[in-house]
Write a protein that holds these residues in place. Structure first.
Motif, short mmCIF file in Angstrom:
data_model
loop_
_atom_site.label_atom_id
_atom_site.label_comp_id
_atom_site.label_asym_id
_atom_site.label_seq_id
_atom_site.Cartn_x
_atom_site.Cartn_y
_atom_site.Cartn_z
N PRO A 194 7.24 -11.02 54.27
CA PRO A 194 6.06 -11.46 53.50
C PRO A 194 4.73 -10.96 54.08
N ALA A 195 4.64 -10.84 55.40
CA ALA A 195 3.39 -10.41 56.02
C ALA A 195 3.11 -8.92 55.86
N ILE A 196 4.17 -8.14 55.57
CA ILE A 196 3.99 -6.69 55.44
C ILE A 196 4.40 -6.20 54.06
N ALA A 197 4.64 -7.12 53.14
CA ALA A 197 5.17 -6.76 51.82
C ALA A 197 4.24 -5.83 51.04
N ASP A 198 2.92 -5.92 51.28
CA ASP A 198 1.98 -5.06 50.56
C ASP A 198 2.06 -3.62 51.02
N ARG A 199 2.80 -3.36 52.10
CA ARG A 199 2.97 -1.99 52.58
C ARG A 199 4.41 -1.50 52.44
N LEU A 200 5.19 -2.21 51.66
CA LEU A 200 6.58 -1.84 51.40
C LEU A 200 6.82 -1.78 49.90
N PHE A 201 7.71 -0.91 49.48
CA PHE A 201 8.09 -0.83 48.08
C PHE A 201 9.53 -0.37 47.98
N LEU A 202 10.25 -0.98 47.06
CA LEU A 202 11.67 -0.70 46.88
C LEU A 202 11.91 -0.26 45.44
N TYR A 203 12.52 0.91 45.28
CA TYR A 203 12.89 1.39 43.95
C TYR A 203 14.41 1.33 43.83
N ILE A 204 14.90 0.61 42.82
CA ILE A 204 16.32 0.32 42.69
C ILE A 204 16.85 0.90 41.38
N ILE A 205 17.96 1.62 41.46
CA ILE A 205 18.61 2.14 40.26
C ILE A 205 20.02 1.57 40.18
N ASP A 206 20.28 0.82 39.12
CA ASP A 206 21.63 0.38 38.79
C ASP A 206 22.30 1.58 38.13
N LYS A 207 23.20 2.23 38.84
CA LYS A 207 23.74 3.51 38.37
C LYS A 207 24.46 3.38 37.03
N ARG A 208 25.25 2.33 36.89
CA ARG A 208 26.00 2.19 35.63
C ARG A 208 25.05 1.96 34.46
N PHE A 209 24.05 1.10 34.66
CA PHE A 209 23.05 0.88 33.62
C PHE A 209 22.29 2.16 33.32
N SER A 210 22.01 2.95 34.36
CA SER A 210 21.27 4.19 34.15
C SER A 210 22.06 5.16 33.30
N LEU A 211 23.38 5.11 33.37
CA LEU A 211 24.20 5.96 32.50
C LEU A 211 24.01 5.59 31.03
N ILE A 212 23.98 4.30 30.75
CA ILE A 212 23.74 3.84 29.37
C ILE A 212 22.34 4.26 28.92
N VAL A 213 21.37 4.08 29.81
CA VAL A 213 19.99 4.46 29.49
C VAL A 213 19.90 5.96 29.19
#
Length: 361
Positions: free
Chosen positions: A75-94
């Motif tokens: 929480p104290a460093i969250a403004d300097r972190l970022f996470l990008y998540i890809i659900d691979k199976r969902f991405s196939l449908i997309v």
């Protein structure tokens, strides 16, 4: 200049239909090597490896306890972190909808991507396909598209089209309606692309995720960036695309993203450096965050809910800012917007025009 450190977890190339690694994550950080090293030593004081790796931490209970400490610090460093998540199976449908149906929507005068509509529409498809078609149908549809995308040729397209047609004829609305559209779109796609084997790179997610990560930081901060990544990452195998997107001489101004937000171009990445993760505590911290993010995504998806991961989320890991290609409970309850000018795809084509010219397209 601000340095963005990045590392990834769960990359399996174009094998997106991979039950052992269902999520691909990229963690990025603005935390430098000195501060990152202090965080890692503080949270994992008994760790003896040459470098901090999430895989090693996850295997041993003595190190897992350090994830509790790290989660408490997030929480104290969250403004300097970022996470990008890809659900691979969902991405196939997309991706199947992007390639098969988006051209038909556009030809009909609609803006599929307008105001983030595509994201809400795919959330609705995800919900209805699983609710009315079941997990097995969802799974088979993703695998059929994956088989074609990895080996684009006549027989894999025929297998996909047969699946779509049979599903359309054997189900009820809304599934039958959607699959009727997809079956017809697959037929149109095949006519429009007589040389199917040239249909390559449709399963690409790595470069897309890195660009999306830079977009996030560009939306947050106005300064120039330097990107530092683990040398084992091969997103720069498409260096020509990366450099074309990042060029300074592109038309300045806002570009609409798939989630409906906009970002100012150029992205102002001045340099990109590959480093040995062994030599960068900042990259190692990203490795740990990326691995943790993949475990958290799996738990929220309910394909592998883990009480320990849920505890970490409660301790503070849930404060991580994140985005990506995942289903959400934000559905399309309004008509698709009409096209009134260049859409997101037009803007991206314009950005990549110099690359197309070099390739002679």
């Amino acid at each position: 200049m601000t340095t963005i450190y990045i590392d990834e977890s769960g990359y399996t190339g174009d094998d997106l239909y991979n039950p052992d690694q269902p999520f691909f994550t990229i963690a990025s950080s603005l935390i430098d090597d000195e501060e990152a090293a202090a965080i890692l030593r503080r949270c994992f004081p008994r760790y003896q490896g040459a470098e901090f790796k999430f895989g090693n931490i996850w295997k041993r209970d003595t190190h897992r306890n350090g994830l509790r400490s790290l989660s408490g610090e997030i929480p104290a460093i969250a403004d300097r972190l970022f996470l990008y998540i890809i659900d691979k199976r969902f991405s196939l449908i997309v991706k199947m909808f992007d390639y098969l149906l988006e051209p038909i929507f556009t030809a009909g005068g609609y803006d599929y991507y307008g105001n983030g509509y595509a994201r809400r529409y795919m959330n609705t498809i995800h919900r209805d396909l699983r609710r009315f078609g079941g997990e097995s149908l969802y799974d088979e549809t993703a695998s059929r598209w994956d088989a074609f995308a990895r080996a684009p040729k006549r027989d894999t397209m025929n297998a996909l089209r047969t699946h779509l047609t049979q599903t359309a004829n054997s189900t009820k609305h809304p599934i039958s309606t959607v699959f009727t559209m997809l079956a017809e779109a697959a037929r149109t796609f095949e006519i429009s692309n007589p040389d199917l084997e040239t249909f390559k790179d449709s399963s690409e997610i790595q470069l897309t995720a890195v660009v999306s990560t830079v977009v996030h930081w560009r939306q947050q901060r106005p300064e120039d960036f330097h990107v530092v990544h683990d040398e084992s990452s091969n997103f720069l195998r498409q260096r020509d695309v990366w450099e074309t997107i990042l060029r300074d001489e592109c038309e300045p101004g806002p570009v609409i993203m798939g989630d409906g937000t906009s970002v100012e171009f150029p992205l102002r990445v001045r340099s990109t450096t590959a480093v040995r993760s062994h030599d960068s505590a900042a990259v190692q911290l990203c490795d740990v965050i990326a691995g943790l993010g993949a475990k958290a995504a799996l738990s929220f998806d309910e394909r592998g809910k883990d009480p320990f991961v849920m505890e970490l989320i409660q301790l503070g890991a849930g404060e991580l800012t994140h985005n990506g290609v995942r289903p959400h409970q934000d559905y399309a309850d309004e008509p698709m917007p009409r096209r009134t000018g260049p859409d997101m795809l037009d803007q991206m084509v314009s950005l990549l025009e110099p690359l197309h010219r070099r390739r002679g397209n």
